[in-house]
Write a protein that holds these residues in place. Structure first.
Motif, PDB file in Angstrom:
ATOM      1  N   GLY A 102     -11.189   8.272 -11.438  1.00 34.21           N
ATOM      2  CA  GLY A 102     -11.426   9.065 -10.118  1.00 34.21           C
ATOM      3  C   GLY A 102     -10.035   8.629  -9.478  1.00 34.21           C
ATOM      4  O   GLY A 102      -9.462   7.678  -9.374  1.00 34.21           O
ATOM      5  N   SER A 103      -9.931   9.707  -8.621  1.00 32.65           N
ATOM      6  CA  SER A 103      -8.743   9.298  -7.600  1.00 32.65           C
ATOM      7  C   SER A 103      -8.549   8.143  -6.882  1.00 32.65           C
ATOM      8  O   SER A 103      -7.577   7.487  -6.864  1.00 32.65           O
ATOM      9  CB  SER A 103      -8.433  10.614  -6.749  1.00 32.65           C
ATOM     10  N   PHE A 104      -9.854   8.009  -6.132  1.00 32.26           N
ATOM     11  CA  PHE A 104      -9.729   6.612  -5.312  1.00 32.26           C
ATOM     12  C   PHE A 104      -9.486   5.481  -6.175  1.00 32.26           C
ATOM     13  O   PHE A 104      -8.676   4.569  -5.554  1.00 32.26           O
ATOM     14  CB  PHE A 104     -11.037   6.474  -4.633  1.00 32.26           C
ATOM     15  N   LYS A 105     -10.285   5.214  -7.033  1.00 30.56           N
ATOM     16  CA  LYS A 105     -10.207   3.886  -7.717  1.00 30.56           C
ATOM     17  C   LYS A 105      -8.629   3.711  -8.275  1.00 30.56           C
ATOM     18  O   LYS A 105      -7.995   2.573  -8.284  1.00 30.56           O
ATOM     19  CB  LYS A 105     -11.093   3.793  -8.992  1.00 30.56           C
ATOM     20  N   PHE A 106      -8.024   4.747  -8.889  1.00 35.21           N
ATOM     21  CA  PHE A 106      -6.559   4.880  -9.334  1.00 35.21           C
ATOM     22  C   PHE A 106      -5.752   4.606  -8.151  1.00 35.21           C
ATOM     23  O   PHE A 106      -4.832   3.756  -8.508  1.00 35.21           O
ATOM     24  CB  PHE A 106      -6.364   6.142 -10.052  1.00 35.21           C
ATOM     25  N   ASN A 107      -5.919   5.006  -7.005  1.00 32.08           N
ATOM     26  CA  ASN A 107      -5.180   4.944  -6.024  1.00 32.08           C
ATOM     27  C   ASN A 107      -5.354   3.297  -5.613  1.00 32.08           C
ATOM     28  O   ASN A 107      -4.109   2.805  -5.391  1.00 32.08           O
ATOM     29  CB  ASN A 107      -5.329   5.469  -4.737  1.00 32.08           C
ATOM     30  N   VAL A 108      -6.350   2.619  -5.540  1.00 29.36           N
ATOM     31  CA  VAL A 108      -6.791   1.326  -5.315  1.00 29.36           C
ATOM     32  C   VAL A 108      -5.744   0.613  -6.367  1.00 29.36           C
ATOM     33  O   VAL A 108      -4.939  -0.433  -6.016  1.00 29.36           O
ATOM     34  CB  VAL A 108      -7.977   0.975  -5.267  1.00 29.36           C
ATOM     35  N   PHE A 109      -6.020   0.773  -7.618  1.00 30.74           N
ATOM     36  CA  PHE A 109      -5.195  -0.047  -8.537  1.00 30.74           C
ATOM     37  C   PHE A 109      -3.639   0.407  -8.528  1.00 30.74           C
ATOM     38  O   PHE A 109      -2.883  -1.090  -8.479  1.00 30.74           O
ATOM     39  CB  PHE A 109      -5.732   0.856 -10.089  1.00 30.74           C
ATOM     40  N   TYR A 110      -3.271   1.406  -8.156  1.00 29.07           N
ATOM     41  CA  TYR A 110      -1.657   1.567  -8.203  1.00 29.07           C
ATOM     42  C   TYR A 110      -1.205   0.790  -6.679  1.00 29.07           C
ATOM     43  O   TYR A 110      -0.166   0.065  -6.893  1.00 29.07           O
ATOM     44  CB  TYR A 110      -1.560   2.978  -8.032  1.00 29.07           C
ATOM     45  N   PHE A 111      -1.776   1.087  -5.652  1.00 24.58           N
ATOM     46  CA  PHE A 111      -1.251   0.447  -4.352  1.00 24.58           C
ATOM     47  C   PHE A 111      -1.431  -1.086  -4.433  1.00 24.58           C
ATOM     48  O   PHE A 111      -0.886  -1.613  -3.756  1.00 24.58           O
ATOM     49  CB  PHE A 111      -1.810   1.169  -3.451  1.00 24.58           C
ATOM     50  N   THR A 112      -2.682  -1.474  -5.161  1.00 24.84           N
ATOM     51  CA  THR A 112      -2.690  -3.095  -5.333  1.00 24.84           C
ATOM     52  C   THR A 112      -1.545  -3.548  -6.059  1.00 24.84           C
ATOM     53  O   THR A 112      -0.959  -4.476  -5.600  1.00 24.84           O
ATOM     54  CB  THR A 112      -3.955  -3.408  -6.019  1.00 24.84           C
ATOM     55  N   GLY A 113      -1.077  -2.723  -7.159  1.00 20.35           N
ATOM     56  CA  GLY A 113       0.183  -3.306  -7.829  1.00 20.35           C
ATOM     57  C   GLY A 113       1.623  -3.229  -6.667  1.00 20.35           C
ATOM     58  O   GLY A 113       2.406  -4.121  -6.749  1.00 20.35           O
ATOM     59  N   VAL A 114       1.472  -2.165  -6.170  1.00 18.75           N
ATOM     60  CA  VAL A 114       2.583  -2.025  -5.123  1.00 18.75           C
ATOM     61  C   VAL A 114       2.495  -3.198  -4.006  1.00 18.75           C
ATOM     62  O   VAL A 114       3.675  -3.618  -3.785  1.00 18.75           O
ATOM     63  CB  VAL A 114       2.528  -0.642  -4.492  1.00 18.75           C
ATOM     64  N   ILE A 115       1.459  -3.228  -3.447  1.00 16.62           N
ATOM     65  CA  ILE A 115       1.479  -4.498  -2.358  1.00 16.62           C
ATOM     66  C   ILE A 115       1.886  -5.878  -3.137  1.00 16.62           C
ATOM     67  O   ILE A 115       2.619  -6.581  -2.544  1.00 16.62           O
ATOM     68  CB  ILE A 115      -0.227  -4.496  -1.778  1.00 16.62           C
ATOM     69  N   GLY A 116       1.397  -6.036  -4.306  1.00 19.02           N
ATOM     70  CA  GLY A 116       1.647  -7.278  -4.994  1.00 19.02           C
ATOM     71  C   GLY A 116       3.195  -7.402  -5.174  1.00 19.02           C
ATOM     72  O   GLY A 116       3.974  -8.486  -4.912  1.00 19.02           O
ATOM     73  N   CYS A 117       3.965  -6.339  -5.595  1.00 19.86           N
ATOM     74  CA  CYS A 117       5.403  -6.093  -5.414  1.00 19.86           C
ATOM     75  C   CYS A 117       6.042  -6.482  -4.369  1.00 19.86           C
ATOM     76  O   CYS A 117       7.093  -7.219  -4.236  1.00 19.86           O
ATOM     77  CB  CYS A 117       5.782  -4.919  -6.375  1.00 19.86           C
ATOM     78  N   ILE A 118       5.561  -5.979  -3.391  1.00 23.15           N
ATOM     79  CA  ILE A 118       5.959  -5.989  -2.177  1.00 23.15           C
ATOM     80  C   ILE A 118       6.059  -7.597  -1.623  1.00 23.15           C
ATOM     81  O   ILE A 118       7.065  -8.094  -0.862  1.00 23.15           O
ATOM     82  CB  ILE A 118       5.207  -5.066  -0.975  1.00 23.15           C
ATOM     83  N   ILE A 119       4.852  -8.184  -1.722  1.00 25.58           N
ATOM     84  CA  ILE A 119       4.740  -9.390  -1.284  1.00 25.58           C
ATOM     85  C   ILE A 119       5.522 -10.407  -2.202  1.00 25.58           C
ATOM     86  O   ILE A 119       6.164 -11.197  -1.539  1.00 25.58           O
ATOM     87  CB  ILE A 119       3.405 -10.088  -1.474  1.00 25.58           C
TER      88      ILE A 119
END
Length: 219
Positions: A102-119
């Protein structure tokens, strides 16, 4: 536990999720890639758009704040054939994961990775989206292990074997790399660890246990 939490969050925040997220990401990559290819035709040009969207902690702190997020749109290699294949593959994987979760869980997966990269970028001074899309690939390999692709455009191979090869490379990089490399890998792959870490660890444990009893206990 994680699925229960995501289900609760989805009920509250589903309306904020971005449908077809990977389509927008891939289109953004294509725009920047094509723009820079056009700019390369001018031998006197020294300004390229991709240089302006890469993660650079020093430039971010100087005011170029868009780099905090724009680095996710940095495209892969510039060979046109490879670029077209890579962008199609990104879109295919992202779409499959979105249909699965579903869109929500995929968004969470993707943006969790983005936040990890930013940190990781702010800690180490640099960041790349490479491992973000590696995490996408590994998630796809875990959920759709029997999907086939054409390696080098003519060798059929199941995605699980490429996933195992990629995972092995990450383990080697983590073991052989320095402290900064390990921090970068852990943070950049935070989404994969969060979503699949427990299941993969359990599977590895029970597989090793089964073969241990098969090879040693029964002798």
């Amino acid at each position: 536990m994680l699925n229960q939490l995501l289900d609760k969050l989805e009920r509250k925040f589903r309306r904020f999720s971005i449908s077809n997220l990977m389509l927008y990401i891939v289109l953004g990559m294509a725009v920047f890639a094509v723009a820079d290819i056009i700019l390369m035709t001018n031998p006197n040009n020294k300004v390229f758009l991709i240089d302006m969207i890469e993660f650079d902690r020093g430039k971010i702190l100087q005011g170029e704040v868009w780099r905090v997020l724009s680095f996710v749109l940095v495209p892969p290699e510039f060979n046109m054939i490879f670029l077209a294949f890579a962008l199609y593959f990104y879109w295919m994987m992202g779409t499959a994961l979105e249909h699965q979760w579903g869109s929500f869980k995929f968004n969470v997966f993707y943006f969790t990775g983005v936040i990890g990269c930013i940190i990781a970028g702010f800690i180490l001074g640099y960041a790349t989206n490479y491992y973000l899309y590696v995490s996408l690939f590994l998630a796809f390999a875990i959920l759709f292990p029997d999907e086939q692709i054409l390696l080098f455009f003519f060798i059929p191979i199941k995605i699980k074997w490429l996933g195992l090869f990629s995972a092995f490379g990450l383990v080697v990089a983590f073991i052989m790399g320095d402290f900064q490399t390990r921090i970068f890998l852990l943070l950049s792959l935070a989404n994969l660890i969060l979503f699949f870490g427990k299941d993969v660890a359990s599977r590895c444990y029970y597989t090793c246990r089964r073969y241990y009893y098969k090879w040693f206990k029964n002798k």
